[in-house]
Scaffold this motif. Sequence first.
Motif, PDB file in Angstrom:
ATOM      1  N   ALA A   1      39.178  45.106  29.932  1.00  0.00           N
ATOM      2  CA  ALA A   1      40.813  45.661  29.358  1.00  0.00           C
ATOM      3  C   ALA A   1      40.463  47.505  29.307  1.00  0.00           C
TER       4      ALA A   1
ATOM      5  N   PRO B   1      40.665  36.084  29.442  1.00  0.00           N
ATOM      6  CA  PRO B   1      40.478  37.590  29.308  1.00  0.00           C
ATOM      7  C   PRO B   1      39.127  37.901  29.935  1.00  0.00           C
TER       8      PRO B   1
ATOM      9  N   TYR C   1      39.887  43.435  23.231  1.00  0.00           N
ATOM     10  CA  TYR C   1      40.156  41.753  24.177  1.00  0.00           C
ATOM     11  C   TYR C   1      39.679  40.703  24.062  1.00  0.00           C
TER      12      TYR C   1
ATOM     13  N   LEU D   1      45.177  40.434  22.171  1.00  0.00           N
ATOM     14  CA  LEU D   1      44.883  41.745  22.856  1.00  0.00           C
ATOM     15  C   LEU D   1      45.250  42.916  21.522  1.00  0.00           C
TER      16      LEU D   1
ATOM     17  N   THR E   1      45.156  44.785  31.734  1.00  0.00           N
ATOM     18  CA  THR E   1      44.274  44.093  31.076  1.00  0.00           C
ATOM     19  C   THR E   1      43.913  43.492  32.389  1.00  0.00           C
TER      20      THR E   1
END
Length: 551
Positions: free
Chosen positions: A468, A465, A426, A435, A478
């Motif tokens: 994950a 982000p 990620y 991803l 995620t």
Amino acid sequence: MRTRAIGLVAVVLALSGCVGIPTSGGVVTGGIIDDRLEPDFFVLPSGPRPGSTQEEILSDFMLALRGPQSQYAIARQFLADSIADDWNPDAEAIIRTGIPAMTPGAAENSIDYTVTSKAVVDADGRYQETPPASQTLSYSFVQEDGEWRISDAPDAIVLSQSSFNVVFTEQALYFFDPSYQYLVPDVRWFPARATVTSRIVRELLEGPASWLQQGVVLSSFPIATSVVSSEVVSGTATVELSSEALTASPADRERMQQQLAASLDVSSVIMTVGGLEIVAPETGTPAVRNPGVESAVLVGTDEGFGFDTGEGPTGLGALGAQVAAAGATAATLSNDQQTVAFLSPAGVSVARAGADQPLVVDARSGLIAPSLDPFRFVWSVQGSSAGSLKVFEVDGTEHPIATGLPVDARIVAADVSRDGTRLLVYLATSAGPQLGVAGIVRQQGTNIPTELGELLPLPAPSSTPVDATWVSDRVVATVSHGAEASPITTVEIGGPSSPLSQVSDATTIAGGNNGTDGLRVLAPDGSIWQARGSGGWVASGLTASFLASKQ
């Protein structure tokens, strides 16, 4: 694996108020309904209606695409004799969103059919979700016996999401990891028709998707083996193979049966060549699908490191005490609960049952939570650069690995699948969040990782982000930071993405068993939240300094 009840339901599909093709002006909406059908039944669409206009023929043709029986026999009735046999509906399936539009084409007696596509399935059944984009397909018409028929059509079908759920069935093809300990899924989507079992076997024999090649996964079928016929009766598959199958060793014959049983989702398999059964030995050691882990949540707290069911972390004894004493802030536990790779102020270390103290294997600064694969290799990377990924043995021996990951991308998560064949990454890049999963190429006989294969892009949320994790052997999840909350998203590798209910804030996400029910999320205040079906997230009543992963 999702299974479908196969039924035959006659559905009368009539269109009313169809609009004729305009000779001037802008785009008009064609007579297409956004169907809402039960996904557990086939549709038997209607054939062409006498006196239909070109637009009505195209509208009814699109509805007929929901009936894949007999190679889309009803849909072919809308085609001119010149293309009815050659048209290939299996070349591509376009999953649309919204209502299509029809406009006159550039050529006489033609219509442009414009849709907003959201995903495609290719000729091998591989599903790829795409950003919504406008796509135009052109159809030409000719009169045969006084009735309009389609004389030129793309080798493709167009379906709404609900129709796709009816027409297509999800099927995982299974291949072995190089150690033959695990069966690894390669998800495909096929039209649900009588020949689907032979289609599954044929695609299995063709081999895995490109990103799983180069030795990432293996097939036990001899090269050039093909399927002659295949049928499933009462949970037993009988598969007639070509003569090349006879060259397989006894061990490979048993593995061939395992691959077929898993891919066809049956309890037993009979393999034949020329009508004679291929005998395969039974060793009693089948490969594992979707490895499970201890169900209790794994946490680090001020009291220690271990499994918490409400009484504080327990269950790991001296191993847990070592991790806690080192000041761990993130950790991954091996499946046999004998090894822990963890992050602390000293770097990434390994604690092993029976050892006096942990061993620092990576002392670089800025490291993120490590991952531990089933063959006891530790994966460690600096968060500032995805290109800094390194692999270590538990004794500290470093093994160089070619990754191809971007050095200018920040990485927030790197997590090896429980079967050891794939790495989930990620990233935060200048082009936005990314991803993906990459196959892990290992040295034969030693399982030492040597390189990452092709990175398969997965749909990534547009928000920042955070973390994950693996949900199962074919689904990842995620967590990211949005403007006001932290969205949770699941993505099937080879299937669609799906947003889960968001939480107010989150720092970590960890997978467990039972799909999304096994997911746990850690909030900044130390509270642990768990998924509750479609009802969102609820507090588990547990708290922790960090939420650990279970390999």
